[in-house]
Design an enzyme around this catalytic site. Structure first.
Site, short mmCIF file in Angstrom:
data_model
loop_
_atom_site.label_atom_id
_atom_site.label_comp_id
_atom_site.label_asym_id
_atom_site.label_seq_id
_atom_site.Cartn_x
_atom_site.Cartn_y
_atom_site.Cartn_z
N ASN A 153 0.90 -1.06 0.09
CA ASN A 153 0.02 -0.17 0.05
C ASN A 153 0.85 1.56 -0.17
O ASN A 153 1.48 1.40 0.99
CB ASN A 153 -0.88 -0.11 1.28
N LYS A 189 0.27 4.38 -0.37
CA LYS A 189 -0.38 5.61 0.28
C LYS A 189 -0.16 6.85 -0.69
O LYS A 189 -0.09 6.57 -1.85
CB LYS A 189 0.16 5.78 1.65
N HIS A 207 -9.51 1.11 5.46
CA HIS A 207 -8.14 1.32 5.83
C HIS A 207 -8.06 2.48 7.10
O HIS A 207 -8.97 3.29 7.30
CB HIS A 207 -7.13 1.85 4.90
N GLU A 217 -6.37 5.00 8.05
CA GLU A 217 -6.52 6.34 7.88
C GLU A 217 -7.75 6.61 6.96
O GLU A 217 -8.10 8.05 7.20
CB GLU A 217 -5.06 6.47 6.72
N GLU A 232 -5.30 -4.61 10.84
CA GLU A 232 -4.01 -3.79 11.07
C GLU A 232 -4.25 -2.97 12.46
O GLU A 232 -5.06 -2.04 12.18
CB GLU A 232 -4.11 -2.62 9.80
N GLY A 234 2.88 2.28 10.68
CA GLY A 234 3.93 3.50 10.31
C GLY A 234 4.53 3.81 11.42
O GLY A 234 5.18 4.80 11.65
N SER A 250 3.76 -1.99 10.06
CA SER A 250 5.13 -1.99 10.18
C SER A 250 5.92 -3.42 9.95
O SER A 250 7.01 -3.97 10.49
CB SER A 250 5.72 -1.59 11.59
P1 PGA Z 1 3.01 0.39 7.64
O1 PGA Z 1 1.60 0.64 7.11
O2 PGA Z 1 3.52 -0.92 6.99
O3 PGA Z 1 4.01 1.56 7.29
O4 PGA Z 1 2.78 0.21 8.94
C1 PGA Z 1 0.75 -0.52 6.85
C2 PGA Z 1 -0.49 0.04 6.21
O5 PGA Z 1 -0.96 1.11 6.47
O6 PGA Z 1 -1.13 -0.68 5.50
#
Ligand code: PGA
Length: 254
Positions: free
Chosen positions: A12, A14, A99, A101, A171, A177, A217
């Site tokens: 992903n 983003k 997601h 976000e 997640e 992140g 992560s």
């Molecule tokens: P990340 O993001 O691997 O940077 O933690 C995962 C995601 O948001 O799908």
């Protein structure tokens, strides 16, 4: 379109990669797969503007494409939105729905996510439906309740065939992140809870056949031990998917 339980590694991106950078990264990842047989389906999920260039770059590779978002109407007066038909016309197979976000930054709740998930399925895309608790919810002991609500409110009422065309991604928001990964035990036990919830709604066969990915992560250094868990069917990768070497290090864990 009935899918089967399988391992999926999805990147992903983003808001990263314009169409030139995206084509170059996708080309590097495709080149890294050449002559090797990954034990998983590899999916790239770039921003909309890079999607056509990325789909071109992966055309002759086994990689699938996905979109980060969609609108639930096929066309009309929805300035700034993109429909299922536009996404699948590019040859994409997947779309992210829910997601964290989108939930926590943009403010999308169960009602809009239900519509988006159903629109994706109606248009022949496979939704990757993301669920997960915040740090506060984990610390107050409500993580499984929150995830149960996210599953129940959006997935209840789907036909069995539609559920069998849906992928789940667990997640935990506190792991996205942040460099903090859920331990394989923490992730594995939430995946088990999710599978039990799916079993309660759709029956155990459908639950057993649903891929449940872990995200938060994931990087080359921790992918192998997460993916070794029987309950974890793959990974949704953010930061570590932005560089071909680290993404390939997750696709081919040491
Ligand atoms: P990340 O993001 O691997 O940077 O933690 C995962 C995601 O948001 O799908």
């Amino acid at each position: 379109m009935i899918e089967v339980r399988r391992t999926i590694i999805a990147g992903n991106w983003k808001i990263n990669m314009d169409h030139l950078e995206g084509a170059s990264l996708a080309g590097d990842i495709a080149a890294g797969l050449e002559g090797r047989e990954p034990a998983c389906e590899v999916v790239l999920i770039p921003p909309f503007t890079a999607l056509p260039a990325v789909m071109n770059a992966i055309e002759d590779s086994p990689i699938s494409g996905g979109a980060q978002n969609l609108w639930y109407e096929e066309n009309g007066a929805y300035t700034g939105e993109i429909s299922t038909g536009m996404i699948s016309a590019l040859g994409c197979r997947y779309v992210l729905v829910g997601h964290s976000e989108r939930r926590h930054v943009i403010g999308e709740g169960s009602d809009i996510l239900s519509r988006k998930l159903r629109a994706a399925l109606a248009g022949g895309l496979i939704p990757i439906y993301c669920v997960g608790e915040t740090l506060g919810e984990r610390e107050s002991g409500t993580a499984s309740k929150v995830v149960a609500e996210q599953i129940g409110e959006v997935l209840t009422g789907l036909s069995d065939a539609d559920m069998r065309s849906t992928v789940i991604a667990y997640e935990p928001v506190w792991a996205i992140g942040t460099g903090k990964t859920a331990t394989p035990d923490d992730a594995g036990s939430m995946h088990e809870i999710i599978r039990v919830l799916l079993g309660d709604i759709f029956g155990s066969r459908t639950a057993e056949d649903t891929p449940i990915l872990y995200g938060g992560s994931v990087k080359p250094g921790n992918a192998a031990e997460l993916l070794a868990r029987e309950e974890i069917d793959g990974a949704l990768v953010g930061g570590a998917s932005l560089e071909a070497g680290s993404f390939l290090g997750i696709v081919f864990p040491a």
